[in-house]
Design an enzyme around this catalytic site. Structure first.
Site, PDB file in Angstrom:
ATOM      1  N   ASP A 167       4.696  87.475 -17.856  1.00  0.00           N
ATOM      2  CA  ASP A 167       4.579  88.221 -16.596  1.00  0.00           C
ATOM      3  C   ASP A 167       3.998  89.584 -16.974  1.00  0.00           C
ATOM      4  OD1 ASP A 167       4.849  89.823 -14.390  1.00  0.00           O
ATOM      5  OD2 ASP A 167       6.840  89.100 -13.846  1.00  0.00           O
ATOM      6  N   GLU A 173      -4.595  77.646   5.418  1.00  0.00           N
ATOM      7  CA  GLU A 173      -3.691  76.875   4.544  1.00  0.00           C
ATOM      8  C   GLU A 173      -4.498  75.912   3.680  1.00  0.00           C
ATOM      9  OE1 GLU A 173      -0.827  74.906   6.973  1.00  0.00           O
ATOM     10  OE2 GLU A 173       0.390  76.700   7.225  1.00  0.00           O
TER      11      GLU A 173
HETATM   12  C1  LIG Z   1       7.296  92.475 -14.306  1.00  0.00           C
HETATM   13  C2  LIG Z   1       7.271  92.338 -12.817  1.00  0.00           C
HETATM   14  N1  LIG Z   1       7.213  91.110 -12.281  1.00  0.00           N
HETATM   15  C3  LIG Z   1       7.203  90.915 -10.961  1.00  0.00           C
HETATM   16  C4  LIG Z   1       7.255  91.988 -10.099  1.00  0.00           C
HETATM   17  C5  LIG Z   1       7.348  91.702  -8.636  1.00  0.00           C
HETATM   18  O1  LIG Z   1       6.270  92.089  -7.914  1.00  0.00           O
HETATM   19  P1  LIG Z   1       6.381  92.228  -6.322  1.00  0.00           P
HETATM   20  O2  LIG Z   1       7.113  93.484  -6.053  1.00  0.00           O
HETATM   21  O3  LIG Z   1       4.942  92.225  -5.889  1.00  0.00           O
HETATM   22  O4  LIG Z   1       7.097  91.012  -5.832  1.00  0.00           O
HETATM   23  C6  LIG Z   1       7.306  93.284 -10.597  1.00  0.00           C
HETATM   24  C7  LIG Z   1       7.364  94.425  -9.676  1.00  0.00           C
HETATM   25  O5  LIG Z   1       7.742  95.495  -9.963  1.00  0.00           O
HETATM   26  C8  LIG Z   1       7.323  93.463 -12.001  1.00  0.00           C
HETATM   27  O6  LIG Z   1       7.424  94.684 -12.547  1.00  0.00           O
END
Ligand SMILES: Cc1ncc(COP(=O)(O)O)c(C=O)c1O
Length: 425
Positions: free
Chosen positions: A193, A49
């Site tokens: 993302d 941690e």
């Molecule tokens: C754009 C995006 N963000 C986040 C995620 C989430 O990832 P995890 O399945 O590792 O939580 C995904 C998974 O498919 C994704 O396509």
């Protein structure tokens, strides 16, 4: 101790399934032997941690080194100023960003799930939609590409704290520059993302979100070809993207907010075996070999989407810039749902996933689409010349999903894949 044959027999079965089939799920890949070895290592035994040099447990001198290597490699690969490699998954990385930058009930904006967004970008059944107020933007019906004008209008109306670019079923590059302008105009943070095109961005084949976004999140297991997990990256707005003060009125560094949102905010002990495997995968991604792999992923995707269109399938947006494509089955098979198509193909050892298409007339359980991607088959050595053959096999199954046809295609699939080993051991 007695060997747990119940589980190890299942692992062997899964290995056979992976070996003999054509894997077209866009979010999957096959890790290298050394990534697998790091994941199955003694690092799993260690509690750590905290962060390198600042742990709540003794004995962290070795994991401190491997976590630091993972951080440094991530920064180098994406041209980032800072990285946190501890999120257990992509959704955890996103949750940490939300916790660091918003309070419960605050508004944020993401791509509509039915238009290609992700569950953690505001779905009402996910923490993002349950704890925060989600507004969304869509793709244009005529082009299948993101409607940036809609994004701007809705952002100016809704004044979100965060705008998220990126999704799970979008085959085109993102206009990060335009999104940054929109975010600046409405006073939002821009979060990219890049989970899906992560490897393509890392190698410079798509626009680098890190250059434009305040915060970037990614998974490590898709195109990046690492272990399952997540990361958070910061680019040029690294110190204090709000200017003089944070929303709470204090000057705080974004990196410190994000670190404490991951631990202790949303996670406990980091998975140091996975972090070691992330370091290995990041090291692999820094090589020219990986660049050649990513170039091949993109060539295969382009060739495959063309082959689908040549057979009369509707590919949303008319093609792909990245590693995936979204197919609307309705023009060619008005009666067939994505679920039925997925089931028929899985029976032929071709793994795909059903997916909503923009403006879908069916529910998320049935859907009218399929999402198809090339990262995994490219890892197994398939090239452009193989793509037309795969599309022919898919088309044969979908045109005649009878047991006899499925059995015939399954044999062709198994013959094609059996000589392409996944693991050296
Ligand atoms: C754009 C995006 N963000 C986040 C995620 C989430 O990832 P995890 O399945 O590792 O939580 C995904 C998974 O498919 C994704 O396509």
């Amino acid at each position: 101790m007695q060997r747990d044959t119940e589980i190890f027999n299942l692992i062997q079965k899964e290995r056979e399934r992976q070996t003999k089939g054509i894997e077209l799920i866009a979010s999957e890949n096959f890790v290298s032997d050394q990534v697998m070895e790091a994941m199955g290592s003694v690092m799993t035994n260690k509690y750590a941690e905290g962060y390198p040099g600042k742990r709540y447990y003794g004995g962290c001198q070795v994991v401190d080194q491997s976590e630091t290597i993972a951080i440094e490699r991530a920064k180098k690969l994406y041209g980032a100023e800072w990285a946190n490699v501890q999120p257990h998954s992509g959704a955890q990385a996103n949750m940490a960003v939300f916790m660091a930058c918003m309070k419960a009930g605050d508004t944020f904006m993401g791509m509509d799930l039915n238009h290609g967004g992700h569950l953690s970008h505001g779905s009402p059944v996910n923490f993002s939609g349950l704890m925060f107020h989600a507004i969304s933007y869509e793709v244009k019906e005529e082009t299948g590409t993101v409607d940036y004008d809609m994004m701007e209008t809705r952002a100016m109306e809704g004044k979100p704290k965060i705008i998220i670019g990126g999704g799970s079923a979008y085959s085109r590059d993102w206009d990060w520059k335009r999104m940054r302008e929109i975010a600046d105009k409405c006073g939002a943070l821009l979060m990219g993302d890049i989970s899906h095109p992560s490897g393509l961005i890392a190698k410079g084949h798509l626009e680098n979100a890190v250059k434009y976004c305040h915060i970037v999140t990614t998974t490590t297991h898709k195109t990046l070809r690492g272990p399952r997990g997540g990361m958070i990256l910061l680019g040029k707005d690294f110190d204090n993207p709000w200017g003089k003060t944070t929303p709470k009125g204090e000057i705080k560094k974004m990196s410190a907010l994000l670190d404490s949102a991951v631990f202790p905010g949303t996670q406990g002990g980091p998975l140091e075996h996975v972090i070691a495997a992330k370091a290995v995968a990041l090291g692999e991604a820094l090589t020219d070999d990986y660049d050649r792999y990513i170039v091949q992923v993109m060539k295969n995707a382009k060739m495959m989407s063309q082959a689908f269109m040549d057979k009369g399938y509707k590919v949303i947006s008319g093609g792909t810039d990245n590693h995936l494509m979204l197919i609307d089955l309705r023009p060619k098979f008005p009666e067939m749902t994505g679920k039925e198509a997925e089931n028929a193909l899985v029976a032929a050892d071709i793994t795909v996933n059903k997916n909503m298409v923009p403006f879908d007339s069916r529910s998320a359980f049935k859907t009218s689409g399929l999402r198809v991607g090339t990262p995994a088959i490219t890892t197994r050595g398939l090239k452009e010349d193989d793509m037309k053959g795969i599309v022919d096999m898919i088309d044969t199954v979908l045109c005649d999903p009878t047991e006899a046809t499925i059995a015939k295609i399954r044999k062709q699939v198994n013959d094609m894949m059996i000589d392409r080993p996944l693991f050296a051991w």
